[in-house]
Design an enzyme around this catalytic site. Structure first.
Site, PDB file in Angstrom:
ATOM      1  N   ARG A   1      41.557  45.279  35.744  1.00  0.00           N
ATOM      2  CA  ARG A   1      40.572  44.390  36.375  1.00  0.00           C
ATOM      3  C   ARG A   1      39.778  45.137  37.452  1.00  0.00           C
ATOM      4  O   ARG A   1      38.566  44.958  37.576  1.00  0.00           O
ATOM      5  CB  ARG A   1      41.280  43.159  36.969  1.00  0.00           C
ATOM      6  CG  ARG A   1      40.299  42.119  37.500  1.00  0.00           C
ATOM      7  CD  ARG A   1      40.977  40.813  37.884  1.00  0.00           C
ATOM      8  NE  ARG A   1      41.861  40.963  39.027  1.00  0.00           N
ATOM      9  CZ  ARG A   1      42.592  39.975  39.542  1.00  0.00           C
ATOM     10  NH1 ARG A   1      42.541  38.764  39.010  1.00  0.00           N
ATOM     11  NH2 ARG A   1      43.377  40.182  40.573  1.00  0.00           N
TER      12      ARG A   1
ATOM     13  N   LYS B   1      35.908  40.955  40.939  1.00  0.00           N
ATOM     14  CA  LYS B   1      36.671  40.745  42.175  1.00  0.00           C
ATOM     15  C   LYS B   1      36.066  41.670  43.231  1.00  0.00           C
ATOM     16  O   LYS B   1      36.539  42.795  43.447  1.00  0.00           O
ATOM     17  CB  LYS B   1      38.160  41.019  41.937  1.00  0.00           C
ATOM     18  CG  LYS B   1      39.045  40.443  43.030  1.00  0.00           C
ATOM     19  CD  LYS B   1      40.486  40.388  42.585  1.00  0.00           C
ATOM     20  CE  LYS B   1      41.424  40.043  43.730  1.00  0.00           C
ATOM     21  NZ  LYS B   1      41.264  38.723  44.293  1.00  0.00           N
TER      22      LYS B   1
ATOM     23  N   GLU C   1      37.536  26.666  40.058  1.00  0.00           N
ATOM     24  CA  GLU C   1      38.819  27.217  40.521  1.00  0.00           C
ATOM     25  C   GLU C   1      38.990  26.789  41.966  1.00  0.00           C
ATOM     26  O   GLU C   1      38.275  25.908  42.454  1.00  0.00           O
ATOM     27  CB  GLU C   1      38.842  28.744  40.376  1.00  0.00           C
ATOM     28  CG  GLU C   1      37.777  29.466  41.181  1.00  0.00           C
ATOM     29  CD  GLU C   1      37.908  30.985  41.140  1.00  0.00           C
ATOM     30  OE1 GLU C   1      38.986  31.501  40.813  1.00  0.00           O
ATOM     31  OE2 GLU C   1      36.914  31.662  41.468  1.00  0.00           O
TER      32      GLU C   1
HETATM   33  N1  PMP Z   1      40.565  33.046  42.193  1.00  0.00           N
HETATM   34  C1  PMP Z   1      40.155  33.733  43.274  1.00  0.00           C
HETATM   35  C2  PMP Z   1      38.801  33.456  43.834  1.00  0.00           C
HETATM   36  C3  PMP Z   1      40.997  34.698  43.854  1.00  0.00           C
HETATM   37  O1  PMP Z   1      40.582  35.391  44.918  1.00  0.00           O
HETATM   38  C4  PMP Z   1      42.275  34.922  43.297  1.00  0.00           C
HETATM   39  C5  PMP Z   1      43.174  35.978  43.889  1.00  0.00           C
HETATM   40  N2  PMP Z   1      43.785  35.569  45.081  1.00  0.00           N
HETATM   41  C6  PMP Z   1      42.677  34.166  42.182  1.00  0.00           C
HETATM   42  C7  PMP Z   1      41.785  33.241  41.659  1.00  0.00           C
HETATM   43  C8  PMP Z   1      44.028  34.363  41.561  1.00  0.00           C
HETATM   44  O2  PMP Z   1      44.061  35.596  40.889  1.00  0.00           O
HETATM   45  P1  PMP Z   1      45.403  36.448  40.742  1.00  0.00           P
HETATM   46  O3  PMP Z   1      46.368  35.610  39.992  1.00  0.00           O
HETATM   47  O4  PMP Z   1      44.974  37.666  39.997  1.00  0.00           O
HETATM   48  O5  PMP Z   1      45.876  36.732  42.126  1.00  0.00           O
END
Ligand code: PMP
Length: 300
Positions: free
Chosen positions: A50, A149, A182
């Site tokens: 990622r 990200k 989300e």
């Molecule tokens: N959405 C956002 C905006 C995030 O910053 C994160 C990470 N904290 C997630 C979802 C969850 O992703 P992950 O399971 O890879 O931590």
């Protein structure tokens, strides 16, 4: 604490970056948050993939190969002798001038921090949390793809400020079409009539590593699941709801905007998925060799 900074391990006090770094000036860069569970880097390959995909999207060439970045991370964890930790990988555009043009930034800055994780209190996993929908909409993918990200989290920062004003510790973010995308730092799932659902990434969600792990668990067991568009109506009328994230793992949600979800306590499917994830977290990933000599890959 030893910090990896551009090819070297340095004490925390000496880990400094330039005020001309475009990560600082413009939020120009990418990052990852990774958990170490009893010496296991959970889903490390997925995090590295990622990171490099995010970097490619913003045309940022990371000066280490994915394999070198993995070895640098393993070495930094071992140097800090931490068996349980939270790792922050950051690659910024690097120092340039005050213009936004990244062409002036000759060398990206690479930082690896291995620190202790601030966990949600254990009782929240038993009680669940309440969410509030924030008035801040997720940036549409026509403007900035939510799968990147990036270091540019102001959209999420404004959303968490808004959610906290409403007394919640996490906030639901809708996309500009008004559908659920989300949360401010977590993905969201619901269970309705035994069916597990989460919004598709293209609705405005980060491709969460924990989200993918939960979908994998569901597919390998008898839990039917799908990536489905949803509105607040679906959230309010869900039998169960939970969040996923590297920090949160699987966090039960028992209320959204003052509406009780299901029976107002963590649901059965949520609890099963949390237990399955906790089992997976020491098995699925990359093990740290704490006795190996620290060898840092050279930065080109
Ligand atoms: N959405 C956002 C905006 C995030 O910053 C994160 C990470 N904290 C997630 C979802 C969850 O992703 P992950 O399971 O890879 O931590």
């Amino acid at each position: 604490m030893q910090i990896y900074l551009n090819g070297k391990l340095v004490p925390q006090e000496e880990a400094r970056v330039s005020v001309f770094d475009h990560g600082f000036l413009y939020g120009d860069g990418v990052f990852e948050g990774i958990r170490v569970y009893d010496g296991n880097l959970f889903r490390m390959k997925e995090h590295i993939d990622r990171l490099y995909e995010s970097a490619k999207s913003i045309a940022l060439k990371i000066p280490l190969t994915p394999d070198e970045m993995t070895r640098a991370t393993l070495a930094t964890v071992a140097a800090n002798a931490k068996r349980d930790a939270y790792i922050r990988l950051v690659v910024s555009r690097g120092p340039g001038d005050l213009g936004i043009d990244p062409a002036k930034c000759a060398r990206p800055t690479v930082v690896i921090i291995v620190t202790s994780i601030v966990l949600y209190p254990a009782e929240l996993y038993e009680k669940g949390i309440a969410l509030a929908t924030t008035s801040v909409r997720r940036i549409p993918m026509q403007c900035l793809d939510p799968r990147i990200k990036s270091l540019n989290y102001l959209n999420n920062v404004l959303a968490i400020i808004d959610a906290k004003k409403a007394g919640a510790i996490e906030g639901v973010m809708l996309n500009v079409q008004g559908r659920v995308a989300e949360c401010t730092a977590d993905n969201i799932f619901i269970v309705k009539n035994g069916w597990l659902k989460t919004p598709p990434e293209l609705e405005g969600a980060l491709g969460g590593i924990t989200r993918a792990a939960v979908l994998d668990i569901a597919r390998k067991t008898d839990i039917s699941c799908s990536e489905t568009r949803m509105g607040l109506h679906d959230l309010y009328n869900a039998d169960e709801c939970f969040l996923t994230g590297t920090g949160a793992e699987v966090m039960p949600v028992t209320a959204v905007d003052g509406r009780q979800i299901g029976e107002g306590k963590p649901g059965k499917t949520t609890q099963r998925l949390l237990a399955a994830l906790r089992e997976l977290r020491v098995k699925d990933g990359l093990r740290v060799d704490y006795d190996a000599p620290v060898q840092l890959p050279r930065i080109a």
